[in-house]
Design a protein around this motif. Sequence first.
Motif, mmCIF file in Angstrom:
data_model
loop_
_atom_site.group_PDB
_atom_site.id
_atom_site.type_symbol
_atom_site.label_atom_id
_atom_site.label_comp_id
_atom_site.label_asym_id
_atom_site.label_seq_id
_atom_site.Cartn_x
_atom_site.Cartn_y
_atom_site.Cartn_z
ATOM 1 N N ARG A 106 0.822 -1.218 0.000
ATOM 2 C CA ARG A 106 0.000 0.000 0.000
ATOM 3 C C ARG A 106 0.856 1.269 0.000
ATOM 4 N NH1 ARG A 106 -4.732 -1.050 4.538
ATOM 5 N NH2 ARG A 106 -5.319 -3.168 3.903
ATOM 6 N N LEU A 107 2.100 1.153 0.440
ATOM 7 C CA LEU A 107 2.971 2.321 0.520
ATOM 8 C C LEU A 107 3.566 2.683 -0.834
ATOM 9 C CD1 LEU A 107 4.933 1.393 3.794
ATOM 10 C CD2 LEU A 107 2.787 2.681 3.577
ATOM 11 N N TYR A 108 3.539 1.758 -1.785
ATOM 12 C CA TYR A 108 4.136 1.989 -3.103
ATOM 13 C C TYR A 108 3.251 2.935 -3.919
ATOM 14 C CZ TYR A 108 7.666 -1.742 -2.748
ATOM 15 O OH TYR A 108 8.747 -2.511 -2.399
ATOM 16 N N PRO A 197 3.161 2.490 11.368
ATOM 17 C CA PRO A 197 4.484 2.844 10.838
ATOM 18 C C PRO A 197 5.601 2.641 11.857
ATOM 19 C CG PRO A 197 2.866 4.506 10.236
ATOM 20 C CD PRO A 197 2.182 3.584 11.200
ATOM 21 N N ASP A 224 11.080 -2.107 0.155
ATOM 22 C CA ASP A 224 10.015 -2.098 1.164
ATOM 23 C C ASP A 224 10.387 -1.167 2.316
ATOM 24 O OD1 ASP A 224 8.477 -3.887 -0.250
ATOM 25 O OD2 ASP A 224 8.867 -5.596 1.073
ATOM 26 N N PHE A 227 10.225 2.575 1.472
ATOM 27 C CA PHE A 227 8.894 3.181 1.521
ATOM 28 C C PHE A 227 8.368 3.282 2.944
ATOM 29 C CE2 PHE A 227 8.651 2.030 -3.076
ATOM 30 C CZ PHE A 227 8.427 3.309 -3.544
ATOM 31 N N VAL A 228 8.738 2.335 3.815
ATOM 32 C CA VAL A 228 8.372 2.441 5.225
ATOM 33 C C VAL A 228 8.930 3.734 5.826
ATOM 34 C CG1 VAL A 228 8.808 1.479 7.525
ATOM 35 C CG2 VAL A 228 8.049 -0.012 5.673
ATOM 36 N N ARG A 231 7.493 7.152 3.486
ATOM 37 C CA ARG A 231 6.059 7.459 3.495
ATOM 38 C C ARG A 231 5.608 8.069 4.809
ATOM 39 N NH1 ARG A 231 4.186 8.272 -1.452
ATOM 40 N NH2 ARG A 231 4.664 6.542 -2.841
#
Length: 232
Positions: A106-108, A197, A224, A227-228, A231
């Motif tokens: 979902r973060l992409y 997060p 991954d 983006f963690v 975001r």
Amino acid sequence: MTLFVDLVRVALGQQDALSSKPSEAEWRQMFILAKKQTLTGVCFSGLERLPAEQRPPRELLLKWWVLTQHIEEQNRVMNQRTQETVDYFRNHGFNAMILKGQGIGRLYPQPERRMPGDIDVWLDGGREKIYAFAREHDDEGKLHGMNYHHIHYHLFEDTEVEVHIHPSYMNNPFLQKRFHKFCYIYRPTGKESIPSPAFNRVFILLHCFQHLMGHGVGLRQVMDYYFVLTRF
């Protein structure tokens, strides 16, 4: 390798073009590397952003596009299976949360192009309750794929599900105790289907480290974690 890094950066919107125009042989190598790093779909987003004169030969471009379409279809199925998994365990009295996978996707910018894997679901209930439930719902009354922190649970014919008692593990017993306390703070509550997060900043980094010390860490795991961090 420099051109491949350029392509990843273009896909992430960090630059607009490659540093030079790749040869046909270099494009083939980049395609192989994208598949090896399970970034085929992500890199295709970079191809779409490239100037026309820097794009790969048409035959390779079409092949790349077909694989990306397949990844998008896999993600449509996986999104459905993931929601069904959460609903299934909640309907059976467990608070459930999805680790990694579709939650990180979902973060992409284009979640449908992240390469999907299996479903990792974290249940709050304790080892004894989870094991008893798994045995009760297994045709042979057995536990499958059991290790310290998860078991395999047969829920779908087309998707593998891992049920986590703990999100992960530490080899040092003192660090393990600290990690358990940390996980308890962010344990599934039934309100959210993906971790916070704050939890993922620790958990995904640990996941990358375990890959590094095991089968090797790839760019998908690194992305991954990228983006963690970015975001939030």
